[in-house]
Design a protein around this motif. Structure first.
Motif, PDB file in Angstrom:
ATOM      1  N   MET A  46      41.939  11.384  -9.656  1.00 36.69           N
ATOM      2  CA  MET A  46      42.117  10.030 -10.452  1.00 36.69           C
ATOM      3  C   MET A  46      42.937   9.339  -9.362  1.00 36.69           C
ATOM      4  N   PHE A  47      43.945   9.735  -9.140  1.00 36.13           N
ATOM      5  CA  PHE A  47      44.986   8.960  -8.362  1.00 36.13           C
ATOM      6  C   PHE A  47      44.408   8.912  -6.989  1.00 36.13           C
ATOM      7  N   SER A  48      43.727   9.429  -6.389  1.00 34.38           N
ATOM      8  CA  SER A  48      43.138   9.407  -5.152  1.00 34.38           C
ATOM      9  C   SER A  48      41.947   8.236  -5.113  1.00 34.38           C
ATOM     10  N   GLY A  49      41.292   8.264  -6.243  1.00 36.74           N
ATOM     11  CA  GLY A  49      40.342   7.132  -6.543  1.00 36.74           C
ATOM     12  C   GLY A  49      40.882   5.689  -6.611  1.00 36.74           C
ATOM     13  N   ALA A  50      42.139   5.906  -7.462  1.00 29.72           N
ATOM     14  CA  ALA A  50      42.808   4.623  -7.565  1.00 29.72           C
ATOM     15  C   ALA A  50      43.683   4.163  -6.302  1.00 29.72           C
ATOM     16  N   LYS A  51      44.151   5.237  -5.525  1.00 26.12           N
ATOM     17  CA  LYS A  51      45.059   4.868  -4.267  1.00 26.12           C
ATOM     18  C   LYS A  51      43.881   4.279  -3.307  1.00 26.12           C
ATOM     19  N   THR A  52      42.682   4.835  -3.249  1.00 29.18           N
ATOM     20  CA  THR A  52      41.935   4.653  -1.836  1.00 29.18           C
ATOM     21  C   THR A  52      40.809   3.604  -2.393  1.00 29.18           C
ATOM     22  N   GLY A  53      40.704   3.176  -3.835  1.00 31.06           N
ATOM     23  CA  GLY A  53      39.575   2.513  -4.134  1.00 31.06           C
ATOM     24  C   GLY A  53      38.148   3.024  -3.985  1.00 31.06           C
ATOM     25  N   LYS A  54      38.162   4.344  -3.477  1.00 33.18           N
ATOM     26  CA  LYS A  54      36.914   4.990  -3.384  1.00 33.18           C
ATOM     27  C   LYS A  54      36.254   5.868  -4.643  1.00 33.18           C
ATOM     28  N   THR A  55      35.448   5.315  -5.389  1.00 39.83           N
ATOM     29  CA  THR A  55      34.903   5.774  -6.479  1.00 39.83           C
ATOM     30  C   THR A  55      34.176   7.110  -6.587  1.00 39.83           C
ATOM     31  N   GLU A  56      34.096   7.769  -5.075  1.00 47.61           N
ATOM     32  CA  GLU A  56      33.647   9.096  -5.065  1.00 47.61           C
ATOM     33  C   GLU A  56      34.615  10.158  -5.498  1.00 47.61           C
ATOM     34  N   PHE A  57      35.646   9.688  -5.572  1.00 49.30           N
ATOM     35  CA  PHE A  57      36.900  10.735  -6.096  1.00 49.30           C
ATOM     36  C   PHE A  57      36.967  10.630  -7.537  1.00 49.30           C
ATOM     37  N   TYR A  58      36.520   9.668  -8.123  1.00 42.77           N
ATOM     38  CA  TYR A  58      36.235   9.460  -9.862  1.00 42.77           C
ATOM     39  C   TYR A  58      35.250  10.420 -10.010  1.00 42.77           C
ATOM     40  N   ASP A  59      34.074  10.211  -9.194  1.00 46.67           N
ATOM     41  CA  ASP A  59      32.668  11.046  -9.621  1.00 46.67           C
ATOM     42  C   ASP A  59      32.902  12.501  -9.576  1.00 46.67           C
ATOM     43  N   LEU A  60      33.689  12.875  -8.919  1.00 40.01           N
ATOM     44  CA  LEU A  60      34.050  14.314  -8.799  1.00 40.01           C
ATOM     45  C   LEU A  60      34.837  14.952 -10.152  1.00 40.01           C
ATOM     46  N   ILE A  61      35.523  14.130 -10.870  1.00 37.28           N
ATOM     47  CA  ILE A  61      36.396  14.341 -12.088  1.00 37.28           C
ATOM     48  C   ILE A  61      35.312  15.322 -13.116  1.00 37.28           C
ATOM     49  N   ASN A  62      34.141  14.652 -13.035  1.00 40.92           N
ATOM     50  CA  ASN A  62      33.200  15.443 -14.245  1.00 40.92           C
ATOM     51  C   ASN A  62      33.098  16.771 -13.818  1.00 40.92           C
ATOM     52  N   GLU A  63      32.753  16.977 -12.677  1.00 39.33           N
ATOM     53  CA  GLU A  63      32.456  18.382 -12.319  1.00 39.33           C
ATOM     54  C   GLU A  63      33.633  19.466 -12.307  1.00 39.33           C
ATOM     55  N   VAL A  64      34.966  18.927 -12.006  1.00 36.38           N
ATOM     56  CA  VAL A  64      36.156  19.713 -12.075  1.00 36.38           C
ATOM     57  C   VAL A  64      36.430  19.917 -13.673  1.00 36.38           C
ATOM     58  N   ARG A  65      36.234  18.648 -14.416  1.00 41.56           N
ATOM     59  CA  ARG A  65      36.372  19.065 -15.701  1.00 41.56           C
ATOM     60  C   ARG A  65      35.530  19.706 -16.550  1.00 41.56           C
ATOM     61  N   GLU A  66      34.232  19.719 -16.170  1.00 39.78           N
ATOM     62  CA  GLU A  66      33.398  20.887 -16.626  1.00 39.78           C
ATOM     63  C   GLU A  66      33.695  22.186 -16.382  1.00 39.78           C
ATOM     64  N   GLN A  67      34.278  22.534 -15.232  1.00 41.90           N
ATOM     65  CA  GLN A  67      34.430  23.939 -14.925  1.00 41.90           C
ATOM     66  C   GLN A  67      35.714  24.392 -15.697  1.00 41.90           C
ATOM     67  N   ARG A  68      36.752  23.149 -15.846  1.00 45.79           N
ATOM     68  CA  ARG A  68      38.047  23.440 -16.659  1.00 45.79           C
ATOM     69  C   ARG A  68      37.684  24.099 -17.988  1.00 45.79           C
ATOM     70  N   LYS A  69      36.527  23.115 -18.678  1.00 48.88           N
ATOM     71  CA  LYS A  69      36.225  23.451 -19.941  1.00 48.88           C
ATOM     72  C   LYS A  69      35.681  24.878 -20.022  1.00 48.88           C
ATOM     73  N   GLN A  70      34.843  25.223 -18.986  1.00 52.09           N
ATOM     74  CA  GLN A  70      34.106  26.480 -19.122  1.00 52.09           C
ATOM     75  C   GLN A  70      35.327  27.513 -19.021  1.00 52.09           C
ATOM     76  N   MET A  71      36.130  27.271 -18.156  1.00 52.69           N
ATOM     77  CA  MET A  71      37.292  28.492 -18.162  1.00 52.69           C
ATOM     78  C   MET A  71      38.030  28.534 -19.187  1.00 52.69           C
ATOM     79  N   MET A  72      38.439  27.384 -19.833  1.00 48.97           N
ATOM     80  CA  MET A  72      39.505  27.568 -21.088  1.00 48.97           C
ATOM     81  C   MET A  72      38.441  28.026 -22.238  1.00 48.97           C
TER      82      MET A  72
END
Length: 188
Positions: A46-72
């Motif tokens: 999130m911070f990388s997307g905000a600092k760089t203005g590159k939405t590709e960072f935001y797009d990766l959040i869902n993938e990582v979030r899904e992994q985190r949910k599965q592990m939890m």
């Protein structure tokens, strides 16, 4: 979940959890550290997307979030109320306090670092207490002492918070001791 009424009852509950929990807590401890890092990755994306203005960072959040949910779900397969969200925030806060403590240690501020490490571990122990059924959100209230009853509500809240997070608080100290013995990452 039933509120614990005495220190004796709390200790008995801790002991019973040791006896009835066949879970491999050493693997679960490793998994919680992985979950903490996944939460941190979500934040950094999130911070990388905000600092760089590159939405590709935001797009990766869902993938990582899904992994985190599965592990939890491996550690918290069922829960009531907001235990899931509380657990996530306990792990995230524990990790963040650890990181701030590491920076304080590197800066030579050992007193602050040790305090932050203790608080980090306290939150981690609350995570385990909550998810092992040893304690509920109301259980920490029994830490309040009779001498605190004469103080104002605000003073009592501050005292309770300090006692909950203090290394010397009875309930949290017992919980830390239980986690230390039950959640041993060095057992292969």
């Amino acid at each position: 979940m039933e509120k614990i009424k005495s220190v004796k009852e709390f200790v008995e509950k801790l002991d019973n959890a040791k006896k009835i929990n066949p879970k491999d807590l050493s693997s679960d401890q490793d998994l919680t550290i992985g979950i903490m890092n996944l939460i941190s990755i979500e934040e950094h994306l999130m911070f990388s997307g905000a600092k760089t203005g590159k939405t590709e960072f935001y797009d990766l959040i869902n993938e990582v979030r899904e992994q985190r949910k599965q592990m939890m779900q491996k550690i918290i397969p069922s829960y009531e109320g907001e235990v899931w969200c509380i657990s996530k925030h306990l792990l995230a806060s524990s990790m963040r306090l650890f990181e701030v403590g590491t920076k304080a240690l590197a800066a030579g501020n050992k007193k602050d670092a040790y305090d932050l490490f203790d608080r980090s571990y306290g939150l981690y122990c609350i995570f385990w207490g909550l998810n092992m059924g040893i304690m509920g959100k109301d259980d920490v209230k029994w830490i309040k002492t009779e001498s605190n009853q004469k103080k104002t509500q605000k003073e009592n809240e501050i005292i309770e918070e300090q006692e909950i997070l203090s290394q010397n608080s009875g309930g949290l100290t017992r919980l830390k001791s239980w986690v230390k013995n039950a959640v041993n990452c060095c057992i292969e």
